[in-house]
Design an enzyme around this catalytic site. Structure first.
Site, PDB file in Angstrom:
ATOM      1  N   GLU A 306    -113.683  77.913 -16.064  1.00 29.87           N
ATOM      2  CA  GLU A 306    -112.815  77.012 -15.413  1.00 29.87           C
ATOM      3  C   GLU A 306    -113.633  75.690 -15.446  1.00 29.87           C
ATOM      4  OE1 GLU A 306    -109.501  76.976 -15.143  1.00 29.87           O
ATOM      5  OE2 GLU A 306    -109.212  79.027 -15.024  1.00 29.87           O
ATOM      6  N   CYS A 340    -110.708  69.154 -10.191  1.00 31.81           N
ATOM      7  CA  CYS A 340    -110.846  69.208 -11.770  1.00 31.81           C
ATOM      8  C   CYS A 340    -109.659  68.707 -12.454  1.00 31.81           C
ATOM      9  CB  CYS A 340    -111.155  70.732 -12.033  1.00 31.81           C
ATOM     10  SG  CYS A 340    -110.197  71.954 -11.425  1.00 31.81           S
TER      11      CYS A 340
END
Length: 549
Positions: A306, A340
């Site tokens: 990720e 993110c």
């Protein structure tokens, strides 16, 4: 004359930027000097922060857990980003302690794997309940140590609780299909088994939730976990592990089922190279993620990545601007631009460009900036001094590449790592700085003309995490979701790029890493599949009708 002035101006700009960063370093260096000279002023010892002790924290905390607490490695001090004052200390793991922890976790797996999945789900349910009881105090710690606002800190713990609930249901549902066999008297089925030991390396920006996504699902699937949190949020790692460990111990289960080793790159590298770590889940930057991925691949290990995102909101001429403005502000300013899924590019149709820029800039100026633990604050500090330097460097590069600062652009004159949320217009869609993910609150506004252009710009960056369009055109919505639309793992319509629910699979494509966590069928990443054929007849027919007699 004019030909020579541009390089000189650029040189002057760079010199000024260098001086401002030098002053910044001196400011923070003097702060740190003062701190190390007065470690008795740890925040944990001040009455205002006595609530930290409710989480089992003290001045000095052990950073290794494998059924018992330990740690004899480097002692790190955790600082509060809102004032750069020291909170408390944590003793990290040595490589020998890492080795001992892996061995204990592997032994614990032998116990855990024998427990039926619904019974494992019951343990996960208890972990969720234990987190519920500490949700406010744990949320406050996230706010104090990471720097995000209090409601986001509590929301992060809530995500872990929600994933626990989800994983409890999953514990009675995971499994594979029974498939039709072409051979008489044969059964064909899929069996799913745990991979074993799941290594979890998490980032500073979500020091609770990302571990929670991995931990709850991995446990339900029958795995044991080894967690290395971010070196700058070690107190959160310790506090969460204490809550989880208590549940395991109350159920007479080995604590090493949920092990933890605080540490830096040495521990992370050991996990990436260790063949006993059956799956390594890594959340962090694309740069470090690539190094981790190559180390894991070298040993043909399994990885779940990720990584970064360079996320765009695209606003078409028919968009509801009353939805656009709060969405753009939340997604770009929330968590001070350190998600993110933060919106970094705001693409506006030329017909609404000026109107939206004006409204968003006006909203930016009304964002309440303050101590992250104050309930009325909407915007807190950056996590580190280095992030402040990256912010200044990015603004200088944006100016050099043709950008205009419409709003913000300066370091704030107050204690802590505070910067002004910033909007920059006038850059080309393919400017190098626009294609660079800088983990700070800078929003690049781009002007587009056609749908085809906007979709292409969305997809031209290296990352493919989150994306969103604002439109009322149903055909466009389905083109956006289709094969020639967004190439991201998260494809939204009329909502921001950030703030994903736990029920869907979370993750992205390309340089974002391709991993999926949390909901949908993400559980499959934590298990290995076997295709099983069982012959319950007295004959031996071969597949494809082959005769071998």
């Amino acid at each position: 004359m004019h030909g020579g002035s541009a390089p000189m101006q650029r040189c002057l700009t760079l010199t000024l930027a260098w001086h401002s960063r030098l002053l910044l370093r001196k400011k923070f260096a003097s702060v740190r000097c003062h701190q190390s000279a007065a470690m008795s002023s740890l925040l944990i010892n001040q009455p205002k922060y006595s609530w930290l002790k409710e989480l089992g924290l003290s001045e000095d905390n052990l950073g290794v857990y494998n059924g018992s607490w330990g740690g004899s490695g480097e002692v790190v001090t955790s600082y509060c980003p809102a004032n750069n004052e020291p909170i408390a200390r944590v003793t990290q793991a040595t490589l020998a302690e890492y080795e001992e922890t892996v061995q204990k976790a592997r032994e614990a797996w032998k116990v855990w794997a024998d427990i039926p999945a619904p019974k494992r789900g019951e343990i996960v349910r208890q972990i969720g309940d234990a987190l519920r009881k500490k949700i406010k105090v744990l949320g406050s710690l996230v706010s104090l140590e990471m720097g995000k606002i209090y409601v986001e800190g509590v929301g992060e713990v809530q995500e872990y609780v929600d994933v626990c609930d989800y994983a409890v249901g999953l514990s009675r549902m995971i499994g594979g299909p029974i498939l039709p066999s072409e051979r008489p008297g044969h059964a064909l089925l899929e069996q799913w088994n745990p991979v074993g030991l799941v290594g979890i390396i998490t980032a500073f920006n979500f020091p609770v939730a990302v571990y929670g996504w991995n931990n709850a699902i991995a446990l339900t699937c029958g795995n044991v976990c080894l967690w290395k949190g971010a070196p700058t949020t070690p107190l959160t790692s310790v506090a969460v592990t204490k809550i989880v460990a208590e549940v395991l111990e109350q159920n007479n289960l080995p604590g090493a089922i949920c092990s933890m080793t605080c540490g830096g790159a040495d521990i992370g590298t050991a996990m990436a190279k260790d063949e006993r770590v059956d799956l390594l889940s890594f959340t962090g930057s694309t740069h470090v993620g690539k190094l981790v991925a190559m180390m894991v691949q070298e040993r043909f290990g399994r990885k779940l990545l990720e990584l970064g995102g360079n996320n765009a909101i695209i606003v078409f001429e028919d968009a509801d601007l009353n939805l656009v403005v709060p969405s753009a502000v939340f997604a770009s300013v929330g968590t001070a631009g350190q998600r993110c899924t933060t919106t970094r590019r705001l693409m506006l149709h030329e017909s609404v460009h000026d109107k939206v820029v004006e409204r968003v800039a006006k909203a930016y100026k009304q964002v309440r900036i303050g101590d992250p633990w104050d309930p009325s604050t909407l915007y807190g500090p950056l996590h580190t001094i280095q992030a402040v330097e990256q912010y200044l460097a990015a603004i200088e590069q944006a100016k050099q590449q043709g950008g205009t600062v419409v709003c913000g652009g300066k370091v704030m004159d107050r204690p802590g790592n505070y910067v002004e949320p910033t909007i920059i217009t006038g850059l080309p869609h393919d400017a190098p700085i626009v294609h660079t993910e800088t983990f700070v609150p800078i929003l690049y506004v781009l002007k587009f003309n056609t749908e085809e252009e906007a979709f292409a710009w969305n997809n031209e960056v290296k990352q493919g995490l989150s994306s969103s369009i604002f439109t009322k055109d149903l055909g466009r919505v389905f083109r956006w979701m289709g094969p020639k639309g967004s190439d991201c793992g998260i494809v939204n319509v009329n909502i921001p790029t950030s703030g994903a629910e736990i029920g869907g699979a979370f993750g992205g494509e390309k340089h974002t890493g391709g991993g999926r966590e949390s909901g949908s069928d993400s559980w499959k990443q934590y298990m290995r599949r076997s295709t099983c054929t069982i012959n319950y007849s007295k004959d031996l027919p071969l597949a494809q009708g082959i005769k071998f007699e």
